[in-house]
Design an enzyme around this catalytic site. Structure first.
Site, PDB file in Angstrom:
ATOM      1  N   HIS A 133       0.874  -1.177   0.000  1.00 44.15           N
ATOM      2  CA  HIS A 133       0.000   0.000   0.000  1.00 44.15           C
ATOM      3  C   HIS A 133       0.908   1.223   0.000  1.00 44.15           C
ATOM      4  CE1 HIS A 133      -3.833   2.146   0.751  1.00 44.15           C
ATOM      5  NE2 HIS A 133      -3.009   3.039   1.275  1.00 44.15           N
ATOM      6  N   CYS A 134       0.760   2.052  -1.028  1.00 41.74           N
ATOM      7  CA  CYS A 134       1.650   3.196  -1.212  1.00 41.74           C
ATOM      8  C   CYS A 134       0.957   4.486  -0.778  1.00 41.74           C
ATOM      9  CB  CYS A 134       2.084   3.300  -2.671  1.00 41.74           C
ATOM     10  SG  CYS A 134       3.223   4.682  -2.976  1.00 41.74           S
TER      11      CYS A 134
END
Length: 364
Positions: free
Chosen positions: A154-155
């Site tokens: 998850h960025c």
């Protein structure tokens, strides 16, 4: 227990906070555009021949913004309905207190699915939040609170999960942002030197040129290392999560279980049509729920038909997915073999042949 109104307000605040890194990147890119185009190319450069920088700059800028947009707003893909437990199965699972009984329910569901990975203890991977049997390479994201197909990470800089649906876009975003920064660094260098040697007039453009060079050069270093890392992941056919914890198969953990060779690994992400490789349009192979492996792990508990294909107890052949695979995915499963309509049944049977039954437990 907190009132529903306060929980809703908290979720809204969290959604706003999650957009702050994206807004920061957008503000930085907007300033870089102003500093380079207006302050450098228009206000500082007098030689008309050097203004050709603007054409190359806008090409890299457009590709960078396009790929960044696609990475942010492409929704992560979730497991198909076949992997979700029905209402009846969920009720049965909830009512059972014995682990053995729960395992039997999940075993019955999982045997019809193209699953080859397990938990580290050898159990079928199950998400008790989404109530589904996890497909290969699928993980639950605590930020999105969803199971994401082929989840990489998850960025926060894109406020999105990077997974099967947008991993190509994310890689191109890294590539074009690196190209953008390197181009600015290279073309701004001579004016940055003039700044220190007092070769530029003491104007506002002077400070924009200085900070633009510093920002572009520093981001180039960090982006180069990150881009090189993801190029290595693509060549090895691994995700960031699989680097930290290798996928487990029937024979145990195997970090190279999904690797088919550099060429095929690359095509899984970018597709086999070269005209789409550099464009942030979806061209990845497969459906995100099942992946060919370099392993041969026949299930000794799975009955086989005379042709060697697994069958159900009533003699019906397992087939998943229901629709035929695309030609690009078919080539991943066997060297030199192309897809024809007459091969549809045979290819579906091979896809359903990976249904080993194991002891099952929930994976948190």
């Amino acid at each position: 227990m907190a009132p529903s109104g306060s929980r809703s307000a908290k979720r809204k605040c969290q959604r706003i906070v999650h957009w702050i890194p994206v807004l920061f990147v957008c503000a930085l890119v907007a300033w870089s555009y102003y500093a380079y185009v207006v302050q450098l190319c228009v206000e500082t450069i007098e030689n008309m021949g050097e203004k050709v920088y603007l054409m190359a700059y806008h090409v890299s800028f457009i590709m960078f913004v396009w790929s960044y947009w696609q990475t942010i707003f492409t929704k992560p893909m979730n497991p198909l309905n076949e992997f979700h437990l029905s209402h009846t199965d969920k009720e049965l699972l909830k009512q059972e207190d014995r682990v053995e009984s729960q395992q039997e329910i999940l075993r019955r569901i999982a045997k019809d699915l193209p699953i080859s990975t397990r938990t580290t203890s050898g159990a079928i991977r199950y998400c008790d939040r989404c109530h589904l049997v996890k497909p290969d390479r699928c993980h639950h994201c605590s930020v999105c609170d969803k199971c994401i197909l082929k989840m990489d990470h998850h960025c926060p800089w894109v406020n999105n999960c990077v997974g099967f649906s947008n991993y190509k876009f994310f890689t191109l975003f890294l590539a074009y942002s690196l190209l953008y920064c390197l181009f600015i660094t290279a073309t701004d260098l001579q004016y940055f030197i003039q700044f220190w040697t007092n070769g530029l007039p003491d104007t506002q453009a002077k400070f924009h040129i200085m900070f633009l060079f510093f920002a572009a050069s520093m981001f180039s270093v960090s982006l180069a290392s990150l881009f090189a890392y993801h190029c290595w992941l693509i060549c090895k056919n691994r995700s960031t999560l699989e680097v930290f914890r290798a996928p487990a198969f029937l024979h145990g953990a195997d970090k190279n279980g999904f690797s088919l060779g550099v060429s095929k690994n690359f095509c899984q992400v970018f597709g086999d049509e070269k005209k789409y490789w550099l464009l942030p349009v979806f061209s990845s192979q497969g459906d995100g729920c099942s992946f060919p492996t370099c392993l041969v792990n026949p299930d000794p508990e799975q009955p086989a038909s005379p042709s060697g294909h697994p069958v159900k107890s009533d003699g019906e052949i397992h087939q998943f997915p229901a629709k035929p695979l695309r030609e690009s995915q078919s080539r991943l499963l066997s060297n030199g073999q192309t897809w024809t309509e007459s091969d549809e049944t045979e290819e579906q049977d091979r896809e359903g042949a990976s249904n080993p039954a194991m002891s099952i437990e929930k994976e948190t």
